[in-house]
Design an enzyme around this catalytic site. Structure first.
Site, PDB file in Angstrom:
ATOM      1  N   ASN A   6       7.050  -5.818   2.145  1.00  0.00           N
ATOM      2  CA  ASN A   6       6.696  -7.357   1.204  1.00  0.00           C
ATOM      3  C   ASN A   6       7.752  -7.333   0.025  1.00  0.00           C
ATOM      4  O   ASN A   6       7.677  -7.995  -1.049  1.00  0.00           O
ATOM      5  CB  ASN A   6       5.587  -7.353   0.750  1.00  0.00           C
ATOM      6  CG  ASN A   6       4.934  -6.371  -0.427  1.00  0.00           C
ATOM      7  OD1 ASN A   6       5.602  -5.341  -0.688  1.00  0.00           O
ATOM      8  ND2 ASN A   6       3.681  -6.306  -0.558  1.00  0.00           N
ATOM      9  N   ASP A  24       4.602   6.354  -8.876  1.00  0.00           N
ATOM     10  CA  ASP A  24       3.310   5.907  -8.861  1.00  0.00           C
ATOM     11  C   ASP A  24       2.277   6.757  -8.461  1.00  0.00           C
ATOM     12  O   ASP A  24       2.488   8.207  -7.626  1.00  0.00           O
ATOM     13  CB  ASP A  24       3.351   4.692  -7.964  1.00  0.00           C
ATOM     14  CG  ASP A  24       4.406   4.688  -6.540  1.00  0.00           C
ATOM     15  OD1 ASP A  24       4.404   6.040  -6.269  1.00  0.00           O
ATOM     16  OD2 ASP A  24       4.630   3.759  -6.146  1.00  0.00           O
ATOM     17  N   GLU A  37       4.092  -5.189  -6.736  1.00  0.00           N
ATOM     18  CA  GLU A  37       3.751  -6.169  -5.690  1.00  0.00           C
ATOM     19  C   GLU A  37       4.540  -7.630  -6.031  1.00  0.00           C
ATOM     20  O   GLU A  37       4.745  -8.089  -7.196  1.00  0.00           O
ATOM     21  CB  GLU A  37       2.313  -6.255  -5.406  1.00  0.00           C
ATOM     22  CG  GLU A  37       1.521  -4.855  -4.700  1.00  0.00           C
ATOM     23  CD  GLU A  37       1.970  -4.554  -3.439  1.00  0.00           C
ATOM     24  OE1 GLU A  37       2.974  -4.634  -3.115  1.00  0.00           O
ATOM     25  OE2 GLU A  37       1.078  -3.944  -2.839  1.00  0.00           O
ATOM     26  N   HIS A  86       8.175  -4.831  -2.283  1.00  0.00           N
ATOM     27  CA  HIS A  86       7.775  -4.423  -3.347  1.00  0.00           C
ATOM     28  C   HIS A  86       8.609  -3.021  -3.735  1.00  0.00           C
ATOM     29  O   HIS A  86       9.196  -2.602  -2.825  1.00  0.00           O
ATOM     30  CB  HIS A  86       6.283  -4.030  -3.478  1.00  0.00           C
ATOM     31  CG  HIS A  86       5.961  -2.578  -2.581  1.00  0.00           C
ATOM     32  ND1 HIS A  86       4.641  -2.828  -2.052  1.00  0.00           N
ATOM     33  CD2 HIS A  86       6.556  -1.525  -2.309  1.00  0.00           C
ATOM     34  CE1 HIS A  86       4.546  -1.731  -1.364  1.00  0.00           C
ATOM     35  NE2 HIS A  86       5.657  -1.013  -1.356  1.00  0.00           N
TER      36      HIS A  86
HETATM   37  C1  F6R Z   1       6.253   5.011  -2.857  1.00  0.00           C
HETATM   38  C2  F6R Z   1       6.793   3.777  -3.404  1.00  0.00           C
HETATM   39  C3  F6R Z   1       6.539   2.608  -2.514  1.00  0.00           C
HETATM   40  C4  F6R Z   1       7.440   2.976  -0.975  1.00  0.00           C
HETATM   41  C5  F6R Z   1       7.429   1.697  -0.256  1.00  0.00           C
HETATM   42  C6  F6R Z   1       7.780   2.187   1.198  1.00  0.00           C
HETATM   43  O1  F6R Z   1       6.071   6.086  -4.212  1.00  0.00           O
HETATM   44  O2  F6R Z   1       6.541   3.524  -4.629  1.00  0.00           O
HETATM   45  O3  F6R Z   1       7.274   1.497  -2.987  1.00  0.00           O
HETATM   46  O4  F6R Z   1       8.487   3.560  -1.261  1.00  0.00           O
HETATM   47  O5  F6R Z   1       6.029   1.424  -0.155  1.00  0.00           O
HETATM   48  O6  F6R Z   1       7.156   2.853   1.848  1.00  0.00           O
HETATM   49  P1  F6R Z   1       7.525   3.675   3.200  1.00  0.00           P
HETATM   50  O7  F6R Z   1       8.534   4.416   3.050  1.00  0.00           O
HETATM   51  O8  F6R Z   1       6.223   4.462   3.692  1.00  0.00           O
HETATM   52  O9  F6R Z   1       7.884   2.606   4.035  1.00  0.00           O
END
Ligand code: F6R
Length: 257
Positions: free
Chosen positions: A134, A65, A141, A136
């Site tokens: 959450n 992303d 989401e 995702h």
């Molecule tokens: C990042 C991504 C997100 C993160 C997720 C966890 O490229 O796609 O899905 O992996 O938000 O983020 P952290 O590791 O910061 O808790």
């Protein structure tokens, strides 16, 4: 799903880094799917610190992303994150590292073209994932279609709050992101998801033991034929089947029967 529970987060990080490097050793021309976020920082640091690291010269990578509106040079862009945390220390040519362009004039078009580029590269051999508190994966989401392809998503308030720590106090977290879709992610041959800490325990439970639903997008991984979930004890705290997983994989080890 293979669920590996490690007593310490450091061991979970090392295992994740090893799974990625093993893939590259086995297949030097691998196509990798990469993630950003706080959880991945020590994984990339581990890879860069390892003297037995394989060459990444033949590897292609596709990140999950990028924030809409952020140019690659923006300090909080995922382009910059990847350069800082991994790419600058690897021998992988820059032309082989792909991320969606957050500053593309037409984000929707950029998203569908990015999806086409992933398809053209063949299937992703190993997709690395983090987990949102959450539920995702990527920026899919809760409520995301389980059949979605790469597209623009509006981030939830929870994600904006969680990611505010990466931005300055006067900076706004972008509200939109281009993210690989759930179906795009599910096409990977192998998936490795790393989740650490008590903040992820509820999402880990939803992913592994909850009903498969758009409410917890990561629950779709229950349908994947080769998904490894790497977690520490804190993230495993809410699992009903925790004892069983620990019996099958003591200390996170993969015991051959
Ligand atoms: C990042 C991504 C997100 C993160 C997720 C966890 O490229 O796609 O899905 O992996 O938000 O983020 P952290 O590791 O910061 O808790």
């Amino acid at each position: 799903m293979k669920v590996l529970i490690f007593p310490q987060p450091e061991a979970a990080v090392r295992r994740t880094a090893d799974l990625l490097m093993d893939q590259v050793r086995r297949a030097p021309r691998s196509v990798l799917g990469l993630a950003t976020g706080g959880t991945m920082e020590p994984v990339y640091a581990e890879i860069l610190a390892r003297r037995d690291r394989p060459s990444f010269a033949g590897v292609q990578s596709f990140n999950l992303d990028e924030y809409v509106g952020l140019a690659p040079e923006h300090p909080q862009s995922y382009h910059r994150y990847m350069a800082q945390h991994l790419f600058d220390g690897l021998d992988m040519p820059a032309t082989q590292a792909h991320l969606p362009r957050g500053d593309a004039p037409l984000a929707h078009l950029e998203a569908s073209e990015y999806d086409a580029r992933i398809r053209a590269a063949g299937r992703i051999d190993l997709q690395l994932l983090g987990l949102g508190a959450n539920g995702h994966i990527g920026f899919n989401e809760p409520g995301s279609s389980l059949g979605s392809r790469t597209r623009v998503k509006t981030l939830t308030r929870k994600t904006l709050e969680d990611n505010a720590r990466f931005f300055g106090p006067d900076e706004e977290v972008p509200r939109y992101a281009i993210t690989m879709g759930i179906e795009t992610i599910m096409e990977a041959r192998q998936i490795v998801l790393l989740a650490l800490g008590p903040g992820k325990a509820a999402a880990v439970r939803g992913m592994i033991e909850g009903a498969v639903s758009t409410y917890c997008p990561a629950s779709i991984l229950q349908f994947h034929k080769n998904a490894t979930i790497v977690i520490d004890e804190a993230a495993a705290a809410d699992l009903t089947l925790r004892d069983y997983f620990e019996e099958v994989h003591p200390g996170g080890a993969e015991v051959l029967v």
